[in-house]
Scaffold this motif. Sequence first.
Motif, PDB file in Angstrom:
ATOM      1  N   ALA A 195       2.014   8.795   6.267  1.00 14.65           N
ATOM      2  CA  ALA A 195       3.389   8.607   6.745  1.00 14.65           C
ATOM      3  C   ALA A 195       3.402   7.571   7.871  1.00 14.65           C
ATOM      4  O   ALA A 195       4.266   6.687   7.911  1.00 14.65           O
ATOM      5  N   ALA A 196       2.416   7.664   8.757  1.00 17.00           N
ATOM      6  CA  ALA A 196       2.305   6.673   9.835  1.00 17.00           C
ATOM      7  C   ALA A 196       2.049   5.290   9.239  1.00 17.00           C
ATOM      8  O   ALA A 196       2.582   4.281   9.704  1.00 17.00           O
ATOM      9  N   HIS A 197       1.231   5.265   8.205  1.00 14.53           N
ATOM     10  CA  HIS A 197       0.855   4.004   7.567  1.00 14.53           C
ATOM     11  C   HIS A 197       2.077   3.319   6.930  1.00 14.53           C
ATOM     12  O   HIS A 197       2.217   2.102   6.977  1.00 14.53           O
ATOM     13  N   ILE A 198       2.958   4.141   6.351  1.00 15.69           N
ATOM     14  CA  ILE A 198       4.189   3.600   5.743  1.00 15.69           C
ATOM     15  C   ILE A 198       5.015   2.879   6.807  1.00 15.69           C
ATOM     16  O   ILE A 198       5.585   1.820   6.567  1.00 15.69           O
ATOM     17  N   ARG A 199       5.017   3.442   8.011  1.00 12.43           N
ATOM     18  CA  ARG A 199       5.733   2.806   9.118  1.00 12.43           C
ATOM     19  C   ARG A 199       5.040   1.512   9.548  1.00 12.43           C
ATOM     20  O   ARG A 199       5.687   0.481   9.742  1.00 12.43           O
ATOM     21  N   VAL A 200       3.697   1.593   9.676  1.00  6.20           N
ATOM     22  CA  VAL A 200       2.929   0.411  10.081  1.00  6.20           C
ATOM     23  C   VAL A 200       3.153  -0.743   9.097  1.00  6.20           C
ATOM     24  O   VAL A 200       3.301  -1.895   9.488  1.00  6.20           O
ATOM     25  N   LEU A 201       3.191  -0.405   7.837  1.00  7.12           N
ATOM     26  CA  LEU A 201       3.374  -1.437   6.795  1.00  7.12           C
ATOM     27  C   LEU A 201       4.823  -1.920   6.723  1.00  7.12           C
ATOM     28  O   LEU A 201       5.149  -2.810   5.943  1.00  7.12           O
ATOM     29  N   ARG A 202       5.696  -1.290   7.517  1.00 11.19           N
ATOM     30  CA  ARG A 202       7.119  -1.640   7.561  1.00 11.19           C
ATOM     31  C   ARG A 202       7.788  -1.561   6.191  1.00 11.19           C
ATOM     32  O   ARG A 202       8.577  -2.433   5.816  1.00 11.19           O
ATOM     33  N   ILE A 203       7.411  -0.552   5.450  1.00 10.99           N
ATOM     34  CA  ILE A 203       8.072  -0.330   4.162  1.00 10.99           C
ATOM     35  C   ILE A 203       9.454   0.248   4.469  1.00 10.99           C
ATOM     36  O   ILE A 203       9.593   1.154   5.294  1.00 10.99           O
ATOM     37  N   ARG A 204      10.496  -0.317   3.855  1.00 11.27           N
ATOM     38  CA  ARG A 204      11.894   0.027   4.176  1.00 11.27           C
ATOM     39  C   ARG A 204      12.489   0.936   3.106  1.00 11.27           C
ATOM     40  O   ARG A 204      12.040   0.891   1.950  1.00 11.27           O
ATOM     41  N   PRO A 205      13.484   1.725   3.441  1.00  9.91           N
ATOM     42  CA  PRO A 205      14.200   2.504   2.426  1.00  9.91           C
ATOM     43  C   PRO A 205      14.614   1.603   1.263  1.00  9.91           C
ATOM     44  O   PRO A 205      14.936   0.426   1.488  1.00  9.91           O
ATOM     45  N   GLU A 206      14.568   2.145   0.081  1.00  9.29           N
ATOM     46  CA  GLU A 206      14.875   1.442  -1.179  1.00  9.29           C
ATOM     47  C   GLU A 206      13.681   0.682  -1.754  1.00  9.29           C
ATOM     48  O   GLU A 206      13.667   0.366  -2.928  1.00  9.29           O
ATOM     49  N   GLU A 207      12.652   0.399  -0.927  1.00 10.31           N
ATOM     50  CA  GLU A 207      11.467  -0.272  -1.486  1.00 10.31           C
ATOM     51  C   GLU A 207      10.680   0.720  -2.345  1.00 10.31           C
ATOM     52  O   GLU A 207      10.730   1.919  -2.127  1.00 10.31           O
ATOM     53  N   THR A 208       9.948   0.188  -3.342  1.00  8.87           N
ATOM     54  CA  THR A 208       9.160   1.077  -4.200  1.00  8.87           C
ATOM     55  C   THR A 208       7.685   1.059  -3.799  1.00  8.87           C
ATOM     56  O   THR A 208       7.156   0.032  -3.388  1.00  8.87           O
ATOM     57  N   VAL A 209       7.084   2.212  -3.919  1.00 10.42           N
ATOM     58  CA  VAL A 209       5.646   2.354  -3.693  1.00 10.42           C
ATOM     59  C   VAL A 209       5.095   3.257  -4.798  1.00 10.42           C
ATOM     60  O   VAL A 209       5.852   3.950  -5.474  1.00 10.42           O
ATOM     61  N   ALA A 210       3.794   3.212  -4.984  1.00 10.95           N
ATOM     62  CA  ALA A 210       3.158   4.112  -5.947  1.00 10.95           C
ATOM     63  C   ALA A 210       2.506   5.255  -5.184  1.00 10.95           C
ATOM     64  O   ALA A 210       1.769   5.024  -4.228  1.00 10.95           O
ATOM     65  N   VAL A 211       2.832   6.477  -5.583  1.00 10.87           N
ATOM     66  CA  VAL A 211       2.177   7.638  -4.991  1.00 10.87           C
ATOM     67  C   VAL A 211       1.339   8.280  -6.087  1.00 10.87           C
ATOM     68  O   VAL A 211       1.864   8.749  -7.097  1.00 10.87           O
ATOM     69  N   CYS A 212       0.060   8.233  -5.886  1.00 16.43           N
ATOM     70  CA  CYS A 212      -0.868   8.658  -6.928  1.00 16.43           C
ATOM     71  C   CYS A 212      -1.234  10.116  -6.707  1.00 16.43           C
ATOM     72  O   CYS A 212      -1.467  10.523  -5.559  1.00 16.43           O
ATOM     73  N   ASP A 213      -1.270  10.897  -7.761  1.00 12.22           N
ATOM     74  CA  ASP A 213      -1.597  12.320  -7.562  1.00 12.22           C
ATOM     75  C   ASP A 213      -3.108  12.562  -7.454  1.00 12.22           C
ATOM     76  O   ASP A 213      -3.541  13.704  -7.303  1.00 12.22           O
ATOM     77  N   GLY A 214      -3.876  11.504  -7.578  1.00  7.52           N
ATOM     78  CA  GLY A 214      -5.326  11.640  -7.425  1.00  7.52           C
ATOM     79  C   GLY A 214      -5.999  12.222  -8.651  1.00  7.52           C
ATOM     80  O   GLY A 214      -7.202  12.439  -8.671  1.00  7.52           O
ATOM     81  N   LYS A 215      -5.193  12.505  -9.678  1.00 13.46           N
ATOM     82  CA  LYS A 215      -5.769  13.052 -10.921  1.00 13.46           C
ATOM     83  C   LYS A 215      -5.482  12.116 -12.088  1.00 13.46           C
ATOM     84  O   LYS A 215      -5.578  12.496 -13.244  1.00 13.46           O
TER      85      LYS A 215
END
Lengths: 245, 245
Positions: B23-43
């Motif tokens: 969550a801190a990293h998302i802020r550091v990367l300055r990812i903004r609302p509406e932007e897309t990211v991939a969240v991997c379930d690790g499986k």
Amino acid sequence: MHRFFMTGEPLNKDKIIIKGQDAAHIRVLRIRPEETVAVCDGKGLDHICRLIRADGREAELEIIKTEPSSAEPSVDCIIYAAFPKADKAESIIQKCVELGAAAIYFFPSERCVSRPDQSSVKKKEERWHKISEEAAKQSGRGVIPKTGVIDSFEKAVKQAADADLPLFLYEKETELSIASPLFEKGTSCKTVSVMTGAEGGFEPFEADQAKQAGMLLVSMGKRILRCETAPVAALSAVMLCTESF
Amino acid sequence: MHRFFMTGEPLNKDKIIIKGQDAAHIRVLRIRPEETVAVCDGKGLDHICRLIRADGREAELEIIKTEPSSAEPSVDCIIYAAFPKADKAESIIQKCVELGAAAIYFFPSERCVSRPDQSSVKKKEERWHKISEEAAKQSGRGVIPKTGVIDSFEKAVKQAADADLPLFLYEKETELSIASPLFEKGTSCKTVSVMTGAEGGFEPFEADQAKQAGMLLVSMGKRILRCETAPVAALSAVMLCTESF
């Protein structure tokens, strides 16, 4: 058997004199008279020698027999890597020499963060040669692979495109895997070139230039490889497919 | 697209909450609302998400679609490496995760100079997991490959021998190249194991044990590879021959 690279020619067809650091090294390693060592001419021949005498400054060796260095691969594969950051060039050289590269060159590309100036290039080249020599000794190579800088992307592409199989690793290539040309032509190739990008890869116009020059744009899969991993992985693939493993 | 690994399950089928460092990293990367990211379930599944809100401690994401992680190789290749010296284990993990290893384990062998005790193993394992996670994110993997210690050579061999193609890299093997079984069986293998030695390689009795257990002793050519180079080169060969590049 310990290996050394000779500088210059044998004193005569039966005798080699080693001076300088290698002579000191023979002492450090406590190699005794009558023991055998390999003295490589750096051009693919190994002189198997018996040590006559060594005093730390000079070692005299008798040539027992001369034979082709058995560890040299059948293919000449040259690595062209875009300048990476920090000491990654050294890691690329060390690993690629072990794996059998014929030479390793670095060139500037659009996304290179690191662009050493001329004075630092000279220092780097000296250090790279030392790393190549050390890796060649350690891995049992018959030559010390050349290392150095090619001062433009265009020149690097022109030179790389000359190989029987000129491979340009491009992360945006999704169709052609490096496996296809290697499986198809690997065993018939005498020369292969592998060109890899810096952190961030290549720009599309660079890939176009490489294609125009006759290089094959190939993929190494969907995982993003670090700039110091790609040449090592590609060279492993080349060695596998040219019967050099 | 930035990638994160989730811990736990999605809040519901449409929503993911990310806490802690990511969550801190998302802020550091300055990812903004509406932007897309991939969240991997690790499986092996990627949730493609739209960021709803993020305050540095917690990020809320809406799942747009869920799909198999495209970067996962078709083969499960597990690396078993004898404990190397210094920080070479970390380099092996980093490179092998990028190249697609399913897991990387370290084990003691006769010629290992480094034999970490139990307390240092725990610290190392924590660090190794972090390196694996970082490399998985950076290379776009769909899982975080497991890393850890197997506490005896015998156990490592037993586990490694279980694979469809269990490869034991042995520097004294002169007949069988790693290329032969890979070219022959590569595409039909679901699981491959690659076992490599420490500095100085394996003892003959260890090679015998591996053979007895059903492993194939294979060569990677006449050049002596460093203990941190061999697993990377062998894994590259495996990926090439299992259509994973």
